[in-house]
Design an enzyme around this catalytic site. Structure first.
Site, PDB file in Angstrom:
ATOM      1  N   HIS A  53      31.098  41.169  14.273  1.00 42.11           N
ATOM      2  CA  HIS A  53      31.902  40.825  13.150  1.00 42.11           C
ATOM      3  C   HIS A  53      31.326  39.838  12.390  1.00 42.11           C
ATOM      4  O   HIS A  53      30.699  38.787  12.803  1.00 42.11           O
ATOM      5  CB  HIS A  53      33.446  40.427  14.019  1.00 42.11           C
ATOM      6  CG  HIS A  53      34.149  39.999  12.559  1.00 42.11           C
ATOM      7  ND1 HIS A  53      35.198  41.073  12.196  1.00 42.11           N
ATOM      8  CD2 HIS A  53      34.410  38.906  11.786  1.00 42.11           C
ATOM      9  CE1 HIS A  53      36.026  40.389  11.258  1.00 42.11           C
ATOM     10  NE2 HIS A  53      35.564  39.281  10.909  1.00 42.11           N
ATOM     11  N   CYS A  54      31.229  40.204  10.978  1.00 39.23           N
ATOM     12  CA  CYS A  54      30.534  39.115  10.073  1.00 39.23           C
ATOM     13  C   CYS A  54      31.675  38.413   9.288  1.00 39.23           C
ATOM     14  O   CYS A  54      32.241  39.165   8.399  1.00 39.23           O
ATOM     15  CB  CYS A  54      29.514  39.934   9.282  1.00 39.23           C
ATOM     16  SG  CYS A  54      28.684  38.998   8.060  1.00 39.23           S
ATOM     17  N   VAL A  55      31.556  37.072   9.369  1.00 32.95           N
ATOM     18  CA  VAL A  55      32.329  36.211   8.618  1.00 32.95           C
ATOM     19  C   VAL A  55      32.187  36.256   7.230  1.00 32.95           C
ATOM     20  O   VAL A  55      33.099  36.046   6.329  1.00 32.95           O
ATOM     21  CB  VAL A  55      32.561  34.914   9.124  1.00 32.95           C
ATOM     22  CG1 VAL A  55      33.049  34.781  10.653  1.00 32.95           C
ATOM     23  CG2 VAL A  55      31.230  34.320   9.163  1.00 32.95           C
TER      24      VAL A  55
END
Length: 299
Positions: free
Chosen positions: A149-151
């Site tokens: 998951h990429c913020v």
């Protein structure tokens, strides 16, 4: 008594809700990224190289080239970024059930999650998990061939948007590297004192900050890209790194070129764009995240 109460309080805390804070962090980082991009754009285009395109009646080919290349890379960055953010990373179809050949002996076994058939069942989503699928605690959903998951993009990176994410990294690296190199002469002249008499204090400050940030981002992105290149060429995700170490032969490793095509497709003209051909979408099962070809010598 107090220990019991404390233990009960800790046990009542839902860790998945805490992970949801990362999503809020992603939204808060967007204005920061926009401010940094604006500062770099101002330094490269408005403060340094834009005014040099036409100076004293002469056109500077170098300045024109830098400004054009800067904008071309910027267009590609925005295009890839939007594709990563708004593309579905790969959700498990609501009615999906494991095929019998995936280690399931009979149809009755498929309906019972307690039977160990090699097929995983997600207790959070209440659905079966295809091979290479993992549950994202931030998005609170299962993602097909999940990488992470990429913020920065406020989205998961999975089977259906991994190529877009990689292109976003590459073009951002090229943009920041170009900016760092383009601002390097101005950066050197700042410390030598040559530009202090011709530039305003604001221009000097923004140019200095932009050059430092561009160099820092370029170096960090280069390390990140090298890691993902290794993952692509071995057909591995960030989550599967440890799983792969415990396996003598990684069953999804089809060879460097085949592994590359599993992510970028077979059409070379589309490798540098966040697009897939209709033929690749139809023929490459890995792009849909439900089925993956395996090595011939792995049972």
């Amino acid at each position: 008594m107090c220990c019991r109460c404390g233990g009960a309080a800790l046990s009542s805390v839902n860790p998945f809700r805490l992970c949801g804070g990362l999503r809020v962090l992603g939204y808060l980082m967007l204005p920061l990224v926009a401010a940094i991009a604006g500062a770099v754009y101002y330094a490269v285009v408005a403060a340094v190289w834009g005014p040099r395109i036409v100076k004293h009646g002469h056109v500077s080919a170098l300045a024109l080239l830098i400004v054009i290349l800067f904008h071309l890379l910027l267009v590609m960055i925005v295009w890839c970024y939007l594709r990563v953010v708004f593309s579905d990373p790969g959700l498990v179809p609501h009615d999906w059930t494991p095929p019998v050949e995936q280690g399931v002996i009979g149809q009755s076994d498929v309906q019972d999650p307690s039977i160990d058939t090699g097929i995983r069942h997600c207790a959070r989503c209440q659905n079966w998990k295809p091979l290479r699928c993992h549950h994202c605690s931030v998005c609170d959903r299962c993602v097909l061939k999940m990488d992470h998951h990429c913020v920065w993009v406020v989205n998961c990176v999975g089977a259906r948007n991994y190529k877009f994410f990689l292109l976003f990294l590459v073009y951002t690296f090229l943009e920041t590297a170009l900016s760092a190199l383009a601002l390097l002469p101005h950066f050197i002249s700042f410390f030598s004192g040559e530009s202090r008499h011709t530039d305003s204090t604001m221009n000097l400050s923004i140019t200095f900050i932009a050059s430092v940030l561009s160099a820092a981002f370029a170096l960090s992105l280069l390390c990140f890209i090298c890691m993902h290149v290794s993952l692509v060429l071995t057909n591995t995700t960030s989550i599967e790194i440890y799983e792969k170490k415990s396996s003598a032969l990684w069953q999804y490793d089809l060879g460097n070129f085949k592994n590359f095509e599993q992510v970028f497709g077979t059409k070379k003209r589309l490798w540098f764009f966040p697009l897939y051909s209709a033929e690749d979408l139809e023929n490459i099962s890995a792009l849909h995240g439900l089925e993956f070809p395996i090595r011939a010598n792995v049972v």
